[in-house]
Write an enzyme that holds these catalytic residues in place. Structure first.
Site, PDB file in Angstrom:
ATOM      1  N   GLY A  46       0.738  -1.176  -0.115  1.00 17.87           N
ATOM      2  CA  GLY A  46      -0.050  -0.106   0.111  1.00 17.87           C
ATOM      3  C   GLY A  46       0.773   1.197  -0.029  1.00 17.87           C
ATOM      4  O   GLY A  46       1.995   1.262   0.499  1.00 17.87           O
ATOM      5  N   GLN A  51       2.976  10.015   1.334  1.00 18.75           N
ATOM      6  CA  GLN A  51       4.427   9.199   1.405  1.00 18.75           C
ATOM      7  C   GLN A  51       5.062   9.619  -0.022  1.00 18.75           C
ATOM      8  O   GLN A  51       6.220   9.644  -0.220  1.00 18.75           O
ATOM      9  CB  GLN A  51       4.140   7.774   1.124  1.00 18.75           C
ATOM     10  N   CYS A  90       6.931  -0.474   6.001  1.00 13.59           N
ATOM     11  CA  CYS A  90       6.494   0.579   5.536  1.00 13.59           C
ATOM     12  C   CYS A  90       7.458   0.974   4.545  1.00 13.59           C
ATOM     13  O   CYS A  90       8.744   1.105   4.900  1.00 13.59           O
ATOM     14  CB  CYS A  90       6.098   1.945   6.682  1.00 13.59           C
ATOM     15  N   LEU A  91       6.974   1.546   3.299  1.00 14.84           N
ATOM     16  CA  LEU A  91       8.184   2.143   2.322  1.00 14.84           C
ATOM     17  C   LEU A  91       8.821   3.283   2.845  1.00 14.84           C
ATOM     18  O   LEU A  91       9.899   3.690   2.304  1.00 14.84           O
ATOM     19  CB  LEU A  91       7.403   2.163   0.909  1.00 14.84           C
ATOM     20  N   HIS A 132      -3.051   0.690   8.321  1.00 17.78           N
ATOM     21  CA  HIS A 132      -1.844   1.376   8.267  1.00 17.78           C
ATOM     22  C   HIS A 132      -1.926   2.609   7.237  1.00 17.78           C
ATOM     23  O   HIS A 132      -1.304   3.733   7.496  1.00 17.78           O
ATOM     24  CB  HIS A 132      -0.850   0.399   7.647  1.00 17.78           C
ATOM     25  N   GLU A 133      -2.547   2.414   6.236  1.00 18.76           N
ATOM     26  CA  GLU A 133      -2.483   3.485   5.010  1.00 18.76           C
ATOM     27  C   GLU A 133      -3.482   4.661   5.593  1.00 18.76           C
ATOM     28  O   GLU A 133      -3.016   5.975   5.408  1.00 18.76           O
ATOM     29  CB  GLU A 133      -3.166   2.942   3.617  1.00 18.76           C
ATOM     30  N   HIS A 136      -1.425   6.804   7.714  1.00 21.62           N
ATOM     31  CA  HIS A 136      -0.736   7.774   7.065  1.00 21.62           C
ATOM     32  C   HIS A 136      -1.434   9.122   6.854  1.00 21.62           C
ATOM     33  O   HIS A 136      -0.656  10.314   6.876  1.00 21.62           O
ATOM     34  CB  HIS A 136      -0.312   6.988   5.596  1.00 21.62           C
TER      35      HIS A 136
HETATM   36 NI    NI Z   1       3.448   2.904   5.201  1.00 21.44          NI
END
Ligand code: NI
Length: 157
Positions: A46, A51, A90-91, A132-133, A136
């Site tokens: 995701g 991000q 997480c990226l 999670h998203e 963000h």
């Molecule tokens: Ni993330």
């Protein structure tokens, strides 16, 4: 389509509360297309707009080959069930993973890229990813919720 630069922990964009999308226009579609391409290249599950430095409530989730990409605009989690403690990454936090307790099932209400409202229910990995998203979009990273955060082995990256 274009690859966008993924912001990493420490970048102020990741701490901001994002604003709702009001116009479902070409600019939004380009953002969504770019986010999909960026997510695929990064091999993630995701990606949320902050991000890539865009402070809007936009998320893309890769549901796999059969289901394709899920686009969530202005998502609101309306129902959750159960609880699972598992590892996530997480990226924006490269080389690390952490243990986080999340719902087993999560239902989200959102708009698609044309402004039509829909509902989606994810289980397990996808429930985790939705939560999670959505975090963000409010400037929260999983590391703030994790009971532990650990370094990944080089070959797992
Ligand atoms: Ni993330």
């Amino acid at each position: 389509m274009a690859i966008r630069k993924i912001r990493e922990i420490g970048d102020p964009c990741l701490k901001k509360k994002c604003r709702e999308v009001e116009t479902f226009d070409e600019k939004l579609h380009t953002l969504l297309d770019d986010m999909q391409e960026t997510l695929l290249l990064a091999n993630g599950v995701g990606l949320a707009a902050p991000q890539v430095g865009i402070l809007r409530r936009v998320v893309v989730i890769d549901l796999g080959e059969d289901e394709g990409m899920l686009e969530l605009i202005n998502p609101v989690i309306t129902h959750t069930e159960g609880s699972v403690t598992d590892t996530e990454g997480c990226l924006s936090v490269p080389g690390k993973a952490g243990t986080v307790t999340r719902p087993q099932k999560a239902t989200v209400k959102a708009f698609d890229r044309f402004g039509d409202e829909f509902e989606f229910t994810g289980e397990d990995l996808y429930a985790r990813c939705i939560c999670h998203e959505c975090d963000h979009l409010d400037g929260t990273l999983y590391v703030e919720k994790a009971s532990e955060v650990f370094e990944l082995e080089q070959n797992e990256e």
